[in-house]
Motif scaffolding. Sequence first.
Motif, PDB file in Angstrom:
ATOM      1  N   ALA A  51       0.819  -1.216   0.000  1.00 38.55           N
ATOM      2  CA  ALA A  51       0.000   0.000   0.000  1.00 38.55           C
ATOM      3  C   ALA A  51       0.854   1.267   0.000  1.00 38.55           C
ATOM      4  CB  ALA A  51      -0.924   0.000   1.209  1.00 38.55           C
ATOM      5  N   GLY A  52       2.158   1.121   0.133  1.00 38.19           N
ATOM      6  CA  GLY A  52       3.051   2.278   0.110  1.00 38.19           C
ATOM      7  C   GLY A  52       2.952   3.163   1.334  1.00 38.19           C
ATOM      8  N   VAL A  53       2.649   2.598   2.489  1.00 35.78           N
ATOM      9  CA  VAL A  53       2.486   3.385   3.720  1.00 35.78           C
ATOM     10  C   VAL A  53       3.852   3.890   4.193  1.00 35.78           C
ATOM     11  CG1 VAL A  53       1.784   3.306   6.144  1.00 35.78           C
ATOM     12  CG2 VAL A  53       0.432   2.112   4.396  1.00 35.78           C
ATOM     13  N   SER A  54       3.930   5.186   4.500  1.00 39.25           N
ATOM     14  CA  SER A  54       5.161   5.782   5.018  1.00 39.25           C
ATOM     15  C   SER A  54       4.815   7.005   5.850  1.00 39.25           C
ATOM     16  CB  SER A  54       6.107   6.173   3.878  1.00 39.25           C
ATOM     17  OG  SER A  54       5.536   7.188   3.083  1.00 39.25           O
ATOM     18  N   VAL A  55       5.761   7.433   6.696  1.00 42.04           N
ATOM     19  CA  VAL A  55       5.581   8.631   7.525  1.00 42.04           C
ATOM     20  C   VAL A  55       6.885   9.425   7.519  1.00 42.04           C
ATOM     21  CG1 VAL A  55       3.800   7.672   9.047  1.00 42.04           C
ATOM     22  CG2 VAL A  55       6.216   7.304   9.595  1.00 42.04           C
ATOM     23  N   SER A  56       6.762  10.741   7.621  1.00 34.29           N
ATOM     24  CA  SER A  56       7.925  11.621   7.740  1.00 34.29           C
ATOM     25  C   SER A  56       7.841  12.334   9.084  1.00 34.29           C
ATOM     26  CB  SER A  56       7.958  12.649   6.601  1.00 34.29           C
ATOM     27  OG  SER A  56       8.126  11.998   5.356  1.00 34.29           O
ATOM     28  N   TYR A  57       8.981  12.485   9.736  1.00 34.63           N
ATOM     29  CA  TYR A  57       8.984  13.049  11.078  1.00 34.63           C
ATOM     30  C   TYR A  57      10.394  13.494  11.421  1.00 34.63           C
ATOM     31  CZ  TYR A  57      10.840   8.406  11.994  1.00 34.63           C
ATOM     32  OH  TYR A  57      11.590   7.261  11.955  1.00 34.63           O
ATOM     33  N   GLN A  58      10.496  14.250  12.501  1.00 38.90           N
ATOM     34  CA  GLN A  58      11.800  14.666  13.018  1.00 38.90           C
ATOM     35  C   GLN A  58      12.131  13.836  14.252  1.00 38.90           C
ATOM     36  OE1 GLN A  58      11.154  18.985  13.430  1.00 38.90           O
ATOM     37  NE2 GLN A  58      12.710  19.247  11.844  1.00 38.90           N
ATOM     38  N   VAL A  59      13.355  13.374  14.315  1.00 36.19           N
ATOM     39  CA  VAL A  59      13.774  12.517  15.417  1.00 36.19           C
ATOM     40  C   VAL A  59      15.163  12.947  15.878  1.00 36.19           C
ATOM     41  CG1 VAL A  59      14.773  10.788  13.885  1.00 36.19           C
ATOM     42  CG2 VAL A  59      14.056  10.114  16.186  1.00 36.19           C
ATOM     43  N   ILE A  60      15.416  12.778  17.177  1.00 36.01           N
ATOM     44  CA  ILE A  60      16.725  13.099  17.740  1.00 36.01           C
ATOM     45  C   ILE A  60      17.555  11.823  17.793  1.00 36.01           C
ATOM     46  CG2 ILE A  60      17.941  13.824  19.826  1.00 36.01           C
ATOM     47  CD1 ILE A  60      15.567  15.671  20.378  1.00 36.01           C
ATOM     48  N   ASN A  61      18.721  11.892  17.225  1.00 35.36           N
ATOM     49  CA  ASN A  61      19.644  10.765  17.270  1.00 35.36           C
ATOM     50  C   ASN A  61      20.292  10.719  18.651  1.00 35.36           C
ATOM     51  OD1 ASN A  61      21.949   9.061  17.050  1.00 35.36           O
ATOM     52  ND2 ASN A  61      21.933   9.333  14.830  1.00 35.36           N
ATOM     53  N   PRO A  62      20.040   9.663  19.456  1.00 33.80           N
ATOM     54  CA  PRO A  62      20.589   9.611  20.817  1.00 33.80           C
ATOM     55  C   PRO A  62      22.115   9.615  20.868  1.00 33.80           C
ATOM     56  CG  PRO A  62      18.857   7.963  20.500  1.00 33.80           C
ATOM     57  CD  PRO A  62      19.200   8.513  19.139  1.00 33.80           C
ATOM     58  N   GLU A  63      22.774   9.240  19.776  1.00 38.23           N
ATOM     59  CA  GLU A  63      24.234   9.163  19.776  1.00 38.23           C
ATOM     60  C   GLU A  63      24.870  10.495  19.368  1.00 38.23           C
ATOM     61  OE1 GLU A  63      25.383   5.899  17.340  1.00 38.23           O
ATOM     62  OE2 GLU A  63      24.458   4.393  18.633  1.00 38.23           O
ATOM     63  N   THR A  64      24.313  11.129  18.320  1.00 34.14           N
ATOM     64  CA  THR A  64      24.897  12.386  17.843  1.00 34.14           C
ATOM     65  C   THR A  64      24.210  13.606  18.438  1.00 34.14           C
ATOM     66  OG1 THR A  64      23.421  12.507  15.920  1.00 34.14           O
ATOM     67  CG2 THR A  64      25.455  11.241  15.668  1.00 34.14           C
ATOM     68  N   HIS A  65      23.010  13.413  19.014  1.00 35.54           N
ATOM     69  CA  HIS A  65      22.204  14.503  19.578  1.00 35.54           C
ATOM     70  C   HIS A  65      21.780  15.510  18.510  1.00 35.54           C
ATOM     71  CE1 HIS A  65      23.509  12.743  23.274  1.00 35.54           C
ATOM     72  NE2 HIS A  65      24.769  13.050  23.034  1.00 35.54           N
ATOM     73  N   ALA A  70      13.462  12.327   9.144  1.00 32.15           N
ATOM     74  CA  ALA A  70      13.469  10.948   8.666  1.00 32.15           C
ATOM     75  C   ALA A  70      12.147  10.606   7.996  1.00 32.15           C
ATOM     76  CB  ALA A  70      13.722   9.996   9.822  1.00 32.15           C
ATOM     77  N   THR A  71      12.228   9.729   7.050  1.00 32.32           N
ATOM     78  CA  THR A  71      11.046   9.164   6.407  1.00 32.32           C
ATOM     79  C   THR A  71      11.104   7.661   6.581  1.00 32.32           C
ATOM     80  OG1 THR A  71      10.914  10.933   4.771  1.00 32.32           O
ATOM     81  CG2 THR A  71       9.774   8.874   4.260  1.00 32.32           C
ATOM     82  N   THR A  72      10.092   7.117   7.169  1.00 37.12           N
ATOM     83  CA  THR A  72      10.053   5.684   7.421  1.00 37.12           C
ATOM     84  C   THR A  72       8.901   5.068   6.642  1.00 37.12           C
ATOM     85  OG1 THR A  72      11.004   5.918   9.624  1.00 37.12           O
ATOM     86  CG2 THR A  72       9.758   3.913   9.182  1.00 37.12           C
ATOM     87  N   ALA A  73       9.197   4.071   5.879  1.00 39.37           N
ATOM     88  CA  ALA A  73       8.185   3.364   5.094  1.00 39.37           C
ATOM     89  C   ALA A  73       8.061   1.933   5.589  1.00 39.37           C
ATOM     90  CB  ALA A  73       8.572   3.373   3.609  1.00 39.37           C
ATOM     91  N   ALA A  74       6.890   1.372   5.425  1.00 42.11           N
ATOM     92  CA  ALA A  74       6.684  -0.023   5.802  1.00 42.11           C
ATOM     93  C   ALA A  74       7.595  -0.914   4.966  1.00 42.11           C
ATOM     94  CB  ALA A  74       5.227  -0.412   5.596  1.00 42.11           C
ATOM     95  N   ARG A  75       8.196  -1.885   5.620  1.00 44.86           N
ATOM     96  CA  ARG A  75       9.100  -2.810   4.938  1.00 44.86           C
ATOM     97  C   ARG A  75       8.534  -4.219   5.012  1.00 44.86           C
ATOM     98  NH1 ARG A  75      14.869  -2.171   7.545  1.00 44.86           N
ATOM     99  NH2 ARG A  75      15.539  -3.276   5.656  1.00 44.86           N
ATOM    100  N   THR A  76       8.698  -4.953   3.960  1.00 43.32           N
ATOM    101  CA  THR A  76       8.221  -6.330   3.948  1.00 43.32           C
ATOM    102  C   THR A  76       9.378  -7.284   4.177  1.00 43.32           C
ATOM    103  OG1 THR A  76       7.145  -8.060   2.634  1.00 43.32           O
ATOM    104  CG2 THR A  76       8.452  -6.419   1.429  1.00 43.32           C
ATOM    105  N   LEU A  77       9.111  -8.314   4.916  1.00 44.43           N
ATOM    106  CA  LEU A  77      10.111  -9.350   5.141  1.00 44.43           C
ATOM    107  C   LEU A  77      10.022 -10.438   4.080  1.00 44.43           C
ATOM    108  CD1 LEU A  77       9.109  -8.635   8.488  1.00 44.43           C
ATOM    109  CD2 LEU A  77      11.369  -9.682   8.573  1.00 44.43           C
ATOM    110  N   LEU A  78       9.046 -10.308   3.190  1.00 46.28           N
ATOM    111  CA  LEU A  78       8.854 -11.315   2.151  1.00 46.28           C
ATOM    112  C   LEU A  78       9.594 -10.958   0.871  1.00 46.28           C
ATOM    113  CD1 LEU A  78       5.066 -12.091   2.727  1.00 46.28           C
ATOM    114  CD2 LEU A  78       7.084 -13.215   3.708  1.00 46.28           C
ATOM    115  N   SER A  79      10.404  -9.913   0.914  1.00 43.54           N
ATOM    116  CA  SER A  79      11.256  -9.573  -0.222  1.00 43.54           C
ATOM    117  C   SER A  79      12.569 -10.352  -0.110  1.00 43.54           C
ATOM    118  CB  SER A  79      11.540  -8.072  -0.238  1.00 43.54           C
ATOM    119  OG  SER A  79      12.268  -7.703   0.923  1.00 43.54           O
TER     120      SER A  79
END
Length: 513
Positions: A51-65, A70-79
């Motif tokens: 279905a091409g589901v994805s989201v865009s958002y801002q996130v803080i990297n705990p290591e680099t601060h 970021a844009t995260t899309a659904a990933r399939t394990l059947l690929s």
Amino acid sequence: MVAESNPASQSITQRVLDLVERVGNKVPHPVLIFLILIAIVLVVAHVLYLAGVSVSYQVINPETHELETATTAARTLLSASGVRDMYTGLVPNLMGFSAIGLLVVAMVGVGVAEEAGLINTLIRTLVAVSPGWALTYILALVGILSSIAADAGYVVLIPLAGAAYLSLGRHPLAGIALGFAAVAGAFNVNMLIKPLDAVLTEITNDAIHMVDPTRSIDLTAGLWFSIASVPFLTVVIALITDRLISPRLGKYEGAAAEESEGASLGAKEWRGLRYAALGLLGVLVVFGLLSLPEGAPLRNPETGALIGNSPFMNGLIVPIMFVFLVSGAAYGWGAGTIKSSADVIGAMTKAVSGLGGTILLFLVISQFIAYFNYSNIPTIMAVEMADTLTRASIGPIWLLLGFIVVVTALNLVFTPAIAKWAIFAPVFVPLLVTLGVDPAAVLSAYRVGDSPTNSITPLNAYFALVVGFAQRYDKNAGIGTIVALLLPYAIGMSVLWTALFAAWYLLGLPWGF
């Protein structure tokens, strides 16, 4: 498991909990449950991917601060790549499951103390010197404070609480429920600074700097509320145990009941306790020399700190293991229950070999968590829920309360505290800071939402272990048993703790230093 009683005399709450237990215990073995969940994740992830589901958002990297878009899309394990990941990740997924290492290390020490008889003697002593009414409160308080030792409370305090209740003639499952509720349900608060606090504070500061680069909070910013939460939750947990859980379970009729009947300590046991005290003193001296002097190897090599982010705090399970190991061996030597080093090694072997079923379950759970995270479903859920809440036109207090509800619900399927905060902090901290809310209040709200449901989600890495603890006393205990026992705690703690937070905010009390 539950004592026989007249259904007509049971309250509605008791009947509902009994129904939850019966339904829950009819589900398949936990291994099969997680295999089914893996199949569901494979299907749902593939559908979202198509279905091409994805989201865009801002996130803080705990290591680099650093703030990252970021844009995260659904990933399939059947690929092809998904299949390769599942194929090559089987062993790494298990080895990366920190619960296994913690459990094995802790049980090496606990096994010696248990086999030698030290734990049984300490419990009998605790029961003898503590008023009956106070034992519940003591166990609840110690369980909450055990989070200073990371996850060690799960493998140490919970079974001890069950054994302590049994020694007092109470139902041991009530003790296990009490211990699990205290250790898991209040995991995010303490009277001391924990390693987790350092990471959450850093992420919070990175989020604050998005709107005010000159402002920051420190590790003690929410300490007053955290300290106040400890006795408050101690009373809540104890009251739920005494007023609801223990009456529901009734009198324990198991075979182990006779074993709990103990007389006063004999001369050998007292001698064993003296030897154990000397062993404990020796361990404390060694680790004191390794951590207390300036420049000691277990201090933070950069800041010199001992509390917070330091080798000592990050590896606190090690001194805990040695405390049980050395004290247990010393007790056994003094009491005559351990004759040689072979007995000590035998106790270690017995303790670790008893974890076979748990390790098998952890193998399946680790794969499910890895596949669930690979699919990006948890991140998509978190972002969508955060966006929905921030779009609502409500005042700060209602936004904070709504935030607690969202975190509470999401924690049932997405348990990592740091990962969730890295997603939520860039959304809610800047928003609420611009509305005049102390960022320490936002972090405190997150703590309230993130803890209580830890005890009722099977995705908790130690949920299966607690089922195993319960089966020591009731072979028919299952997932339904634990959920039914812990549901009153989860609901009561969520509601009352949220009420405490709201009162604290409305009264304008300081959150910390």
